[in-house]
Motif scaffolding. Structure first.
Motif, PDB file in Angstrom:
ATOM      1  N   UNK A   1       0.865  -1.181   0.000  1.00  0.00           N
ATOM      2  CA  UNK A   1       0.000   0.000   0.000  1.00  0.00           C
ATOM      3  C   UNK A   1       0.903   1.232   0.000  1.00  0.00           C
ATOM      4  N   UNK A   2       0.643   2.135  -0.940  1.00  0.00           N
ATOM      5  CA  UNK A   2       1.321   3.430  -0.973  1.00  0.00           C
ATOM      6  C   UNK A   2       0.274   4.457  -0.574  1.00  0.00           C
ATOM      7  N   UNK A   3       0.463   5.079   0.585  1.00  0.00           N
ATOM      8  CA  UNK A   3      -0.542   5.994   1.124  1.00  0.00           C
ATOM      9  C   UNK A   3      -0.058   7.438   1.037  1.00  0.00           C
ATOM     10  N   UNK A   4      -0.888   8.301   0.455  1.00  0.00           N
ATOM     11  CA  UNK A   4      -0.559   9.722   0.333  1.00  0.00           C
ATOM     12  C   UNK A   4      -1.405  10.499   1.338  1.00  0.00           C
ATOM     13  N   UNK A   5      -0.728  11.141   2.301  1.00  0.00           N
ATOM     14  CA  UNK A   5      -1.431  11.854   3.379  1.00  0.00           C
ATOM     15  C   UNK A   5      -0.888  13.280   3.490  1.00  0.00           C
ATOM     16  N   UNK A   6      -1.788  14.251   3.468  1.00  0.00           N
ATOM     17  CA  UNK A   6      -1.383  15.663   3.506  1.00  0.00           C
ATOM     18  C   UNK A   6      -1.100  16.158   4.928  1.00  0.00           C
ATOM     19  N   UNK A   7      -1.721  15.515   5.909  1.00  0.00           N
ATOM     20  CA  UNK A   7      -1.600  15.950   7.308  1.00  0.00           C
ATOM     21  C   UNK A   7      -0.343  15.334   7.929  1.00  0.00           C
ATOM     22  N   UNK A   8       0.650  16.164   8.298  1.00  0.00           N
ATOM     23  CA  UNK A   8       1.928  15.613   8.785  1.00  0.00           C
ATOM     24  C   UNK A   8       1.790  14.746  10.034  1.00  0.00           C
ATOM     25  N   UNK A   9       0.884  15.109  10.930  1.00  0.00           N
ATOM     26  CA  UNK A   9       0.702  14.322  12.169  1.00  0.00           C
ATOM     27  C   UNK A   9       0.194  12.919  11.830  1.00  0.00           C
ATOM     28  N   UNK A  10      -0.802  12.855  10.942  1.00  0.00           N
ATOM     29  CA  UNK A  10      -1.357  11.552  10.542  1.00  0.00           C
ATOM     30  C   UNK A  10      -0.334  10.754   9.735  1.00  0.00           C
ATOM     31  N   UNK A  11       0.418  11.436   8.863  1.00  0.00           N
ATOM     32  CA  UNK A  11       1.413  10.746   8.031  1.00  0.00           C
ATOM     33  C   UNK A  11       2.509  10.109   8.889  1.00  0.00           C
ATOM     34  N   UNK A  12       2.879  10.770   9.984  1.00  0.00           N
ATOM     35  CA  UNK A  12       3.934  10.219  10.857  1.00  0.00           C
ATOM     36  C   UNK A  12       3.424   9.044  11.683  1.00  0.00           C
ATOM     37  N   UNK A  13       2.163   9.095  12.075  1.00  0.00           N
ATOM     38  CA  UNK A  13       1.607   8.059  12.959  1.00  0.00           C
ATOM     39  C   UNK A  13       1.279   6.761  12.209  1.00  0.00           C
ATOM     40  N   UNK A  14       0.875   6.884  10.931  1.00  0.00           N
ATOM     41  CA  UNK A  14       0.362   5.719  10.202  1.00  0.00           C
ATOM     42  C   UNK A  14       1.324   4.521  10.158  1.00  0.00           C
ATOM     43  N   UNK A  15       2.627   4.722   9.885  1.00  0.00           N
ATOM     44  CA  UNK A  15       3.524   3.549   9.876  1.00  0.00           C
ATOM     45  C   UNK A  15       3.557   2.816  11.219  1.00  0.00           C
ATOM     46  N   UNK A  16       3.448   3.579  12.320  1.00  0.00           N
ATOM     47  CA  UNK A  16       3.426   2.931  13.657  1.00  0.00           C
ATOM     48  C   UNK A  16       2.169   2.082  13.821  1.00  0.00           C
ATOM     49  N   UNK A  17       1.021   2.661  13.450  1.00  0.00           N
ATOM     50  CA  UNK A  17      -0.247   1.925  13.565  1.00  0.00           C
ATOM     51  C   UNK A  17      -0.197   0.654  12.729  1.00  0.00           C
TER      52      UNK A  17
END
Length: 280
Positions: free
Chosen positions: A72-88
């Motif tokens: 999955x290649x995920x494009x996220x504009x919100x920096x907080x969400x983009x940083x958290x997603x790999x951890x989740x």
């Protein structure tokens, strides 16, 4: 084993990150595991697919997608969400492969994304159509798409000529793909609950219907729909140089100058462009 996010986990994650869904970014987070499972099933992915997801948010859909494809290649504009997603993802779907790109999907490039084969996304309402058109334009590798959008946007995307909601998005999408409305989604599966229903739109890429320049064709389509109540003879007057010349071109293309833009298919518009080139 992948562990999906339910309503409690979605709110807990949002609380931890101090994230409040914003209207500006068109954010509504899906918190119903059955809905994300249904989206993945409807997308008909193969284990070899590389899936592009736009606006993954807290990761509800991402987690359901990861076991169903190669990456999955995920494009996220919100920096907080983009940083958290790999951890989740590492915590809840450890077997899957995820790449997160912090970017605006309207400006993202092929160099950043690579060559995904399928687009599956719960798209932000306010930019759904421009995002899909941008991605289809820059990513020839995309073979299929399944996007969740506002129900009325879904109707516009999948509309056929002659209908009240048929317009510029319908014609431009038809250039790239066969598009149909696949399912309705209840507003109750989102947090916050939006004041509209959503729907899934399925796209299957096909070759362009004619050998004409896409950008010029899209300008013609924009001109034809700029004044919806006008006949093509009048609406294309500026584009052609004059209403009389527009009528000549339309007649040469086998299109009645008294018709309106919403009555034409993408192939009809291609014929008009070809006729204009022969009438120079």
């Amino acid at each position: 084993m992948t562990s999906l996010l339910g309503p409690a986990e979605v709110r807990r994650l949002a609380g931890e990150l101090d994230v409040r869904p914003t209207k500006k970014l068109g954010q509504n987070f899906v918190h119903d595991p059955n809905t994300v499972r249904r989206i993945v099933t409807t997308a008909e992915l193969s284990p070899d697919d590389v899936v592009l997801e736009v606006g993954p948010g807290l990761g509800s859909l991402t987690l359901a997608l990861m076991p169903a494809c190669r990456e999955v290649v995920a494009v996220e504009i919100d920096p907080v969400l983009a940083r958290k997603l790999p951890e989740t993802a590492a915590e809840r779907a450890p077997e899957g492969k995820l790449t997160v790109i912090e970017a605006d999907a309207l400006r993202v490039t092929q160099e950043q994304i690579g060559e995904p084969t399928a687009l599956v996304a719960n798209l932000p309402y306010n930019v759904a159509v421009p995002v899909v058109l941008h991605l289809l334009a820059i990513l020839p590798s995309l073979r299929t798409g399944l996007v969740m959008v506002q129900a009325e946007v879904a109707d516009r995307m999948a509309a056929s000529p002659g209908g009240r909601v048929y317009g510029v998005p319908s014609v431009k999408l038809a250039w790239y793909a066969e598009t149909k409305r696949a399912a309705t989604v209840s507003r109750s599966v989102f947090w916050p609950v939006p004041n509209v229903d959503s729907a899934l739109v399925r796209m299957v890429r096909r070759p362009p219907p004619a050998d004409v320049d896409r950008e010029r064709l899209f300008k013609l389509v924009d001109a034809a729909f700029a004044q919806r109540r006008k006949t093509l003879r009048a609406a294309l007057g500026t584009w052609a140089g004059s209403p009389a010349r527009a009528a000549e071109i339309l007649t040469a293309a086998g299109v009645d100058p008294g018709l309106r833009g919403e009555q034409l298919t993408v192939t009809d518009f291609s014929r008009i462009l070809e006729a204009a080139d022969h009438h120079l």
